[in-house]
Design a protein around this motif. Sequence first.
Motif, PDB file in Angstrom:
ATOM      1  N   ALA A  39       4.279   5.824 -11.168  1.00 12.98           N
ATOM      2  CA  ALA A  39       5.613   5.810 -10.575  1.00 12.98           C
ATOM      3  C   ALA A  39       5.436   6.011  -9.023  1.00 12.98           C
ATOM      4  CB  ALA A  39       6.520   7.341 -10.966  1.00 12.98           C
ATOM      5  N   ALA A  40       4.051   6.699  -8.503  1.00 17.44           N
ATOM      6  CA  ALA A  40       3.736   6.835  -7.167  1.00 17.44           C
ATOM      7  C   ALA A  40       3.514   5.239  -6.773  1.00 17.44           C
ATOM      8  CB  ALA A  40       2.574   7.621  -7.063  1.00 17.44           C
ATOM      9  N   HIS A  41       3.025   4.608  -7.396  1.00 18.57           N
ATOM     10  CA  HIS A  41       2.525   3.185  -7.086  1.00 18.57           C
ATOM     11  C   HIS A  41       3.716   2.094  -7.147  1.00 18.57           C
ATOM     12  CE1 HIS A  41      -1.402   4.814  -6.997  1.00 18.57           C
ATOM     13  NE2 HIS A  41      -1.927   4.020  -6.185  1.00 18.57           N
ATOM     14  N   ARG A  42       4.823   2.588  -7.624  1.00 15.11           N
ATOM     15  CA  ARG A  42       6.017   1.593  -7.503  1.00 15.11           C
ATOM     16  C   ARG A  42       6.469   2.119  -6.286  1.00 15.11           C
ATOM     17  NH1 ARG A  42       6.048   2.725 -13.087  1.00 15.11           N
ATOM     18  NH2 ARG A  42       7.487   4.750 -12.984  1.00 15.11           N
ATOM     19  N   GLU A  43       6.322   3.119  -5.457  1.00 14.42           N
ATOM     20  CA  GLU A  43       6.973   3.734  -4.352  1.00 14.42           C
ATOM     21  C   GLU A  43       5.850   3.815  -3.296  1.00 14.42           C
ATOM     22  OE1 GLU A  43       8.460   7.257  -5.736  1.00 14.42           O
ATOM     23  OE2 GLU A  43       9.750   6.402  -6.709  1.00 14.42           O
ATOM     24  N   VAL A  44       4.824   2.991  -2.930  1.00 15.27           N
ATOM     25  CA  VAL A  44       3.943   3.050  -1.947  1.00 15.27           C
ATOM     26  C   VAL A  44       4.572   2.851  -0.529  1.00 15.27           C
ATOM     27  CG1 VAL A  44       1.586   2.188  -1.082  1.00 15.27           C
ATOM     28  CG2 VAL A  44       2.087   2.349  -3.418  1.00 15.27           C
ATOM     29  N   PRO A  45       4.652   3.700   0.174  1.00 21.30           N
ATOM     30  CA  PRO A  45       5.320   3.667   1.474  1.00 21.30           C
ATOM     31  C   PRO A  45       4.779   2.463   2.321  1.00 21.30           C
ATOM     32  CG  PRO A  45       4.232   5.859   1.215  1.00 21.30           C
ATOM     33  CD  PRO A  45       3.609   5.027   0.080  1.00 21.30           C
ATOM     34  N   GLU A  46       5.954   1.785   2.796  1.00 19.98           N
ATOM     35  CA  GLU A  46       5.724   0.381   3.406  1.00 19.98           C
ATOM     36  C   GLU A  46       4.787   0.882   4.848  1.00 19.98           C
ATOM     37  OE1 GLU A  46       5.871  -3.450   4.422  1.00 19.98           O
ATOM     38  OE2 GLU A  46       6.839  -2.539   2.679  1.00 19.98           O
ATOM     39  N   GLU A  47       4.845   2.020   5.033  1.00 20.02           N
ATOM     40  CA  GLU A  47       4.063   2.116   6.567  1.00 20.02           C
ATOM     41  C   GLU A  47       2.431   2.233   6.205  1.00 20.02           C
ATOM     42  OE1 GLU A  47       3.249   5.864   9.643  1.00 20.02           O
ATOM     43  OE2 GLU A  47       4.735   5.912   8.554  1.00 20.02           O
ATOM     44  N   LEU A  48       2.397   2.569   4.841  1.00 23.37           N
ATOM     45  CA  LEU A  48       1.056   2.532   4.378  1.00 23.37           C
ATOM     46  C   LEU A  48       0.391   1.306   3.868  1.00 23.37           C
ATOM     47  CD1 LEU A  48      -1.685   4.263   3.497  1.00 23.37           C
ATOM     48  CD2 LEU A  48      -0.529   4.661   1.309  1.00 23.37           C
ATOM     49  N   THR A  49       1.236   0.543   3.165  1.00 19.16           N
ATOM     50  CA  THR A  49       0.825  -1.090   3.046  1.00 19.16           C
ATOM     51  C   THR A  49       0.631  -1.727   4.440  1.00 19.16           C
ATOM     52  OG1 THR A  49       3.143  -1.624   2.390  1.00 19.16           O
ATOM     53  CG2 THR A  49       1.746  -0.959   0.660  1.00 19.16           C
ATOM     54  N   ALA A  50       1.479  -1.677   5.233  1.00 22.63           N
ATOM     55  CA  ALA A  50       1.344  -2.318   6.656  1.00 22.63           C
ATOM     56  C   ALA A  50       0.135  -2.080   7.185  1.00 22.63           C
ATOM     57  CB  ALA A  50       2.681  -2.293   7.559  1.00 22.63           C
ATOM     58  N   ALA A  51      -0.329  -0.467   7.307  1.00 14.25           N
ATOM     59  CA  ALA A  51      -1.546  -0.092   7.910  1.00 14.25           C
ATOM     60  C   ALA A  51      -2.701  -0.479   7.182  1.00 14.25           C
ATOM     61  CB  ALA A  51      -1.619   1.320   7.626  1.00 14.25           C
ATOM     62  N   ILE A  52      -2.912  -0.734   5.737  1.00 16.99           N
ATOM     63  CA  ILE A  52      -3.677  -1.255   4.999  1.00 16.99           C
ATOM     64  C   ILE A  52      -3.963  -2.722   5.276  1.00 16.99           C
ATOM     65  CG2 ILE A  52      -4.463  -1.811   2.691  1.00 16.99           C
ATOM     66  CD1 ILE A  52      -2.994   0.566   1.655  1.00 16.99           C
ATOM     67  N   ARG A  53      -2.841  -3.470   5.420  1.00 15.64           N
ATOM     68  CA  ARG A  53      -2.938  -4.737   5.712  1.00 15.64           C
ATOM     69  C   ARG A  53      -3.576  -4.951   7.301  1.00 15.64           C
ATOM     70  NH1 ARG A  53       2.045  -5.865   2.662  1.00 15.64           N
ATOM     71  NH2 ARG A  53       1.280  -7.059   0.967  1.00 15.64           N
ATOM     72  N   ALA A  54      -3.193  -4.139   8.296  1.00 15.14           N
ATOM     73  CA  ALA A  54      -3.312  -4.286   9.573  1.00 15.14           C
ATOM     74  C   ALA A  54      -5.116  -3.932   9.708  1.00 15.14           C
ATOM     75  CB  ALA A  54      -2.921  -3.322  10.465  1.00 15.14           C
ATOM     76  N   ALA A  55      -5.520  -3.031   8.801  1.00 18.06           N
ATOM     77  CA  ALA A  55      -6.921  -2.830   8.679  1.00 18.06           C
ATOM     78  C   ALA A  55      -7.886  -3.905   8.133  1.00 18.06           C
ATOM     79  CB  ALA A  55      -7.107  -1.597   8.130  1.00 18.06           C
ATOM     80  N   GLY A  56      -7.194  -4.857   7.692  1.00 18.61           N
ATOM     81  CA  GLY A  56      -7.911  -6.242   7.209  1.00 18.61           C
ATOM     82  C   GLY A  56      -8.016  -6.562   5.601  1.00 18.61           C
ATOM     83  N   VAL A  57      -7.245  -5.805   4.945  1.00 19.20           N
ATOM     84  CA  VAL A  57      -7.020  -5.721   3.487  1.00 19.20           C
ATOM     85  C   VAL A  57      -5.964  -6.974   3.118  1.00 19.20           C
ATOM     86  CG1 VAL A  57      -6.400  -4.955   1.233  1.00 19.20           C
ATOM     87  CG2 VAL A  57      -7.609  -3.601   2.818  1.00 19.20           C
ATOM     88  N   THR A  58      -6.634  -8.002   2.284  1.00 22.48           N
ATOM     89  CA  THR A  58      -5.893  -9.180   2.156  1.00 22.48           C
ATOM     90  C   THR A  58      -5.224  -9.031   0.703  1.00 22.48           C
ATOM     91  OG1 THR A  58      -7.717 -10.500   1.568  1.00 22.48           O
ATOM     92  CG2 THR A  58      -6.966 -10.769   3.810  1.00 22.48           C
TER      93      THR A  58
END
Length: 103
Positions: free
Chosen positions: A19-38
Amino acid sequence: MRVALHTRVRADRVAAYEAAHREVPEELTAAIRAAGVTSWTIWRSGTDLFHLLECADYAGLLAALERLPVNITWQARMAELLDVVHDYTADGAGAALPVVWEL
């Protein structure tokens, strides 16, 4: 670089983890992408979780996320759900499951 990780969810917390992974905060996914994760994929077999991520620099990713409030909150939430929170280190030593074979 490709990094494979292993974590383990508590048997009584599988539904909450999913359930938590259906609701990963957008701010977190954006930070993960900004840190270089594709890409980052998590598979579950029973309570074992296998992660495969592609990123520019794994140690740099961890360093970039380490002090972000949204990541600190997320990690605290995950700590309540996981038996094995991390089996990897910030310097990347022990980070990846060893490659046994590749086609």
